[in-house]
Scaffold this motif. Structure first.
Motif, PDB file in Angstrom:
ATOM      1  N   PRO A   5      -2.905  -4.465  -2.967  1.00 16.59           N
ATOM      2  CA  PRO A   5      -3.850  -4.072  -1.644  1.00 16.59           C
ATOM      3  C   PRO A   5      -2.861  -2.484  -0.962  1.00 16.59           C
ATOM      4  CG  PRO A   5      -2.344  -5.856  -2.127  1.00 16.59           C
ATOM      5  CD  PRO A   5      -2.171  -5.763  -2.645  1.00 16.59           C
ATOM      6  N   ILE A   6      -3.768  -2.568  -0.401  1.00 12.47           N
ATOM      7  CA  ILE A   6      -3.039  -1.001   1.053  1.00 12.47           C
ATOM      8  C   ILE A   6      -2.482  -1.527   1.617  1.00 12.47           C
ATOM      9  CG2 ILE A   6      -4.035   0.693   1.645  1.00 12.47           C
ATOM     10  CD1 ILE A   6      -6.385   0.638   0.604  1.00 12.47           C
ATOM     11  N   LEU A   7      -1.349  -0.666   1.325  1.00 17.50           N
ATOM     12  CA  LEU A   7       0.022  -1.450   2.639  1.00 17.50           C
ATOM     13  C   LEU A   7      -0.674  -0.118   3.378  1.00 17.50           C
ATOM     14  CD1 LEU A   7       1.946  -3.051   4.352  1.00 17.50           C
ATOM     15  CD2 LEU A   7       3.608  -1.743   2.549  1.00 17.50           C
ATOM     16  N   MET A  43       7.272  -4.813   1.161  1.00 22.70           N
ATOM     17  CA  MET A  43       6.697  -4.328  -0.592  1.00 22.70           C
ATOM     18  C   MET A  43       7.924  -5.597  -1.736  1.00 22.70           C
ATOM     19  SD  MET A  43       6.300  -0.195  -0.330  1.00 22.70           S
ATOM     20  CE  MET A  43       7.478  -0.098   0.921  1.00 22.70           C
ATOM     21  N   GLY A  44       8.390  -5.240  -0.750  1.00 21.78           N
ATOM     22  CA  GLY A  44       9.883  -6.253  -1.649  1.00 21.78           C
ATOM     23  C   GLY A  44       8.809  -8.427  -2.121  1.00 21.78           C
ATOM     24  N   GLU A  45       8.265  -8.150  -1.772  1.00 16.20           N
ATOM     25  CA  GLU A  45       7.553  -9.779  -1.800  1.00 16.20           C
ATOM     26  C   GLU A  45       6.257  -9.387  -2.874  1.00 16.20           C
ATOM     27  OE1 GLU A  45       6.186 -11.052   2.191  1.00 16.20           O
ATOM     28  OE2 GLU A  45       8.020 -11.587   2.280  1.00 16.20           O
ATOM     29  N   GLN A  46       5.663  -7.773  -2.841  1.00 20.22           N
ATOM     30  CA  GLN A  46       4.715  -8.040  -3.786  1.00 20.22           C
ATOM     31  C   GLN A  46       3.794  -6.684  -3.977  1.00 20.22           C
ATOM     32  OE1 GLN A  46       1.308  -9.027  -0.510  1.00 20.22           O
ATOM     33  NE2 GLN A  46      -0.495  -7.860  -1.563  1.00 20.22           N
ATOM     34  N   SER A  47       3.383  -6.346  -5.251  1.00 21.85           N
ATOM     35  CA  SER A  47       2.869  -4.600  -5.373  1.00 21.85           C
ATOM     36  C   SER A  47       2.278  -3.969  -4.373  1.00 21.85           C
ATOM     37  CB  SER A  47       3.515  -4.461  -6.815  1.00 21.85           C
ATOM     38  OG  SER A  47       4.224  -4.855  -7.576  1.00 21.85           O
ATOM     39  N   VAL A  48       2.135  -2.941  -4.192  1.00 21.20           N
ATOM     40  CA  VAL A  48       0.979  -2.025  -3.531  1.00 21.20           C
ATOM     41  C   VAL A  48       0.802  -1.095  -4.190  1.00 21.20           C
ATOM     42  CG1 VAL A  48       1.540  -3.165  -1.505  1.00 21.20           C
ATOM     43  CG2 VAL A  48       1.803  -1.330  -1.854  1.00 21.20           C
ATOM     44  N   SER A  49      -0.996  -1.072  -3.881  1.00 21.02           N
ATOM     45  CA  SER A  49      -2.007   0.458  -4.728  1.00 21.02           C
ATOM     46  C   SER A  49      -1.328   1.538  -4.002  1.00 21.02           C
ATOM     47  CB  SER A  49      -3.540   0.229  -4.779  1.00 21.02           C
ATOM     48  OG  SER A  49      -4.278   0.129  -3.618  1.00 21.02           O
ATOM     49  N   ARG A 119      -4.698   5.867  -4.644  1.00 20.04           N
ATOM     50  CA  ARG A 119      -4.632   4.554  -4.574  1.00 20.04           C
ATOM     51  C   ARG A 119      -4.419   4.371  -6.008  1.00 20.04           C
ATOM     52  NH1 ARG A 119      -8.350  -0.450  -5.078  1.00 20.04           N
ATOM     53  NH2 ARG A 119     -10.350   0.474  -5.813  1.00 20.04           N
ATOM     54  N   LEU A 120      -2.947   4.119  -6.618  1.00 16.84           N
ATOM     55  CA  LEU A 120      -2.787   3.162  -8.249  1.00 16.84           C
ATOM     56  C   LEU A 120      -4.228   1.834  -8.363  1.00 16.84           C
ATOM     57  CD1 LEU A 120       0.775   2.486  -7.332  1.00 16.84           C
ATOM     58  CD2 LEU A 120      -0.419   4.429  -8.617  1.00 16.84           C
ATOM     59  N   LYS A 121      -4.462   2.437  -9.814  1.00 16.99           N
ATOM     60  CA  LYS A 121      -5.439   1.116 -10.328  1.00 16.99           C
ATOM     61  C   LYS A 121      -4.722   0.633 -11.376  1.00 16.99           C
ATOM     62  CE  LYS A 121      -9.430   3.272  -8.551  1.00 16.99           C
ATOM     63  NZ  LYS A 121     -10.472   4.543  -8.679  1.00 16.99           N
ATOM     64  N   ALA A 122      -5.359  -0.547 -11.273  1.00 15.95           N
ATOM     65  CA  ALA A 122      -4.674  -1.580 -12.289  1.00 15.95           C
ATOM     66  C   ALA A 122      -5.324  -0.824 -14.187  1.00 15.95           C
ATOM     67  CB  ALA A 122      -4.218  -3.134 -12.169  1.00 15.95           C
TER      68      ALA A 122
END
Length: 460
Positions: A5-7, A43-49, A119-122
């Motif tokens: 997700p985007i934060l 951000m400590g709980e989940q990764s963001v793009s 944004r980062l993409k997997a």
């Protein structure tokens, strides 16, 4: 693989909601926070793009949040939203390590474009880039076979994107939440391939100090990609055939049969039927793998993919490091005209060279350097580009270009008005992809042509 997700970090609840709604309206996953401290917790709980954050917030403002991100997540793109007229804020943000900035008020289109740029993409999450009719047919074929359990054989020249399609089939299948495991049969020494594929027990051979599951077991419930299957030797082909037929595997040195629930996708850049006739590939294995063959076209057979692919490659190489430059009209023209004897990797090399030679926000035709062994002499003659620069175009060509651009502009505006400003729906109405529409809008902006205010959304 699901998208990160985007934060969005903004203390103005109304503005935050508008930004979130806009991004979600474009199919982008979003999470939100009201200030810097809340953002750090998320951000400590989940990764963001990527992070889009306001500068002025309490108790932790955007500058402090940016400093934290650069210290703990140096690769994460951060876009700062600055107040109108505060150029010094934008300068400070860039000096502090921001990837880019948006100055209020800004249009929804600018926000979405910036998100797609940064944004980062997997890996593999974006699927194949397909604009050409040939590619669209293959994508549709892959999408339809994905729902089944059929073994798929992907055929095509090297560099046609076989692994991308294999990942796409997995991502579209009911197995998408399970593992996708890939093994390149040509990259592993012949005497090790069996152990890597089927696994081994402790003491099975010298150096086997502990039991290890093979690729089949690792892909349990998911998909196993057997890349370059034609490079497997005949003895191992017989063992692979048995595993595929019985749907169970026995580790080297083991006595226990392990049941398998694995979907197999295989790839080859060779004519397997010829290999069969020449006795280099087992006929029974060929028919076991060739349940649903899919042939991938080479780059030269999908000319309408070249520019979108080039843009996609630029995005990948710039991700989190620099603003993605756009291709000039002359550069796009040269890319289309080039006779591509190679594959996507050749195009990738051309884009990487262009990025090295270009420091600004636009890649011109003079930054394109094609493979010396295959390019036409004209491709290297930068003093005579394929297309005359606009300033040097002859009057008749200029009139035609202006007329075509004017016609395109009217069609785009009409489509946006008809769809209430939705870029996605407007693209569908025009029969093009949202990606292509974004590029056309960017081209218009570069030419100094702005959209009417009634087809855009503004954030203040």
């Amino acid at each position: 693989m699901s998208e990160l997700p985007i934060l969005v970090v903004e203390d103005d609840a109304d503005l935050r909601e508008a930004i979130v709604d806009t991004l979600m309206g474009h199919g982008l996953p979003v999470i939100e926070a009201a200030d810097g401290e809340a953002a750090i917790g998320m951000m400590g709980e989940q990764s963001v793009s990527m992070v889009i954050t306001d500068v002025q917030m309490q108790p932790m403002d955007g500058r402090a949040l940016l400093a934290h991100i650069r210290s703990h997540h140096p690769e994460l793109p951060v876009v700062m939203m600055t107040a109108y007229g505060t150029v010094e804020q934008a300068v400070d943000a860039m000096r502090g390590g921001a990837t880019d900035y948006l100055m209020k008020p800004f249009e929804a289109e600018n926000l979405v474009d910036m998100v797609h740029r940064h944004r980062l993409k997997a890996p593999g999450d974006s699927g194949p880039v397909a604009e050409d009719a040939n590619s669209l047919r293959v994508v549709e074929l892959a999408r339809r076979v994905a729902d089944s359990e059929a073994t798929v054989l992907l055929c095509g020249e090297s560099g046609t994107g076989k692994e991308v399609f294999a990942r796409f089939i997995h991502a579209q299948s009911p197995r998408r939440d399970k593992a996708f495991v890939a093994i390149n049969c040509a990259a592993i020494p012949e005497n090790m391939l069996e152990a890597v594929l089927f696994g081994y027990e402790k003491g099975a051979f010298t150096g086997a100090q502990a039991a290890h599951p093979g690729k089949f077991e690792q892909a349990q419930g998911g998909t196993l990609l057997l890349d370059e299957i034609s490079e497997m030797d005949l003895a191992l082909q017989a063992k692979l055939l048995r595993v595929l037929q019985e749907r169970e595997v026995e580790r080297l040195g083991g006595r226990k049969l392990i049941s398998l629930d694995v979907r197999v996708v295989a790839t080859t850049n060779r004519d397997l039927l010829t290999q069969v006739r020449e006795g280099r590939f087992r006929e029974d294995l060929y028919y076991r793998l060739n349940v649903f063959p899919v042939r991938l076209p080479a780059l030269r057979e999908r000319p309408d993919d070249i520019v979108p692919l080039a843009a996609h490659l630029l995005e990948q190489h710039c991700q989190g490091r620099r603003t993605v430059p756009l291709l000039s009209a002359e550069a796009e023209h040269r890319l289309r005209r080039h006779e591509w004897p190679g594959n996507i990797r050749e195009l990738d090399n051309v884009m990487q060279r262009a990025l090295i030679l270009t420091g600004g926000e636009e890649i011109g035709s003079d930054a394109l350097h094609f493979e010396s062994a295959t390019a036409s002499p004209a491709a290297f003659d930068h003093s005579e580009p394929d297309t005359p620069p606009v300033a040097e175009a002859v009057p008749g060509e200029r009139i035609l270009d202006d007329a075509l651009r004017d016609r395109e502009y009217r069609l785009i505006v009409d489509a946006l008005r008809s769809e209430g400003g939705s870029r996605k729906d407007a693209a569908a109405r025009l029969g093009i992809s949202p990606r292509t529409l974004r590029y056309k809008l960017a081209r218009l902006r570069e030419a100094g042509i702005e959209l009417p205010s009634d087809v855009g959304v503004k954030f203040a």
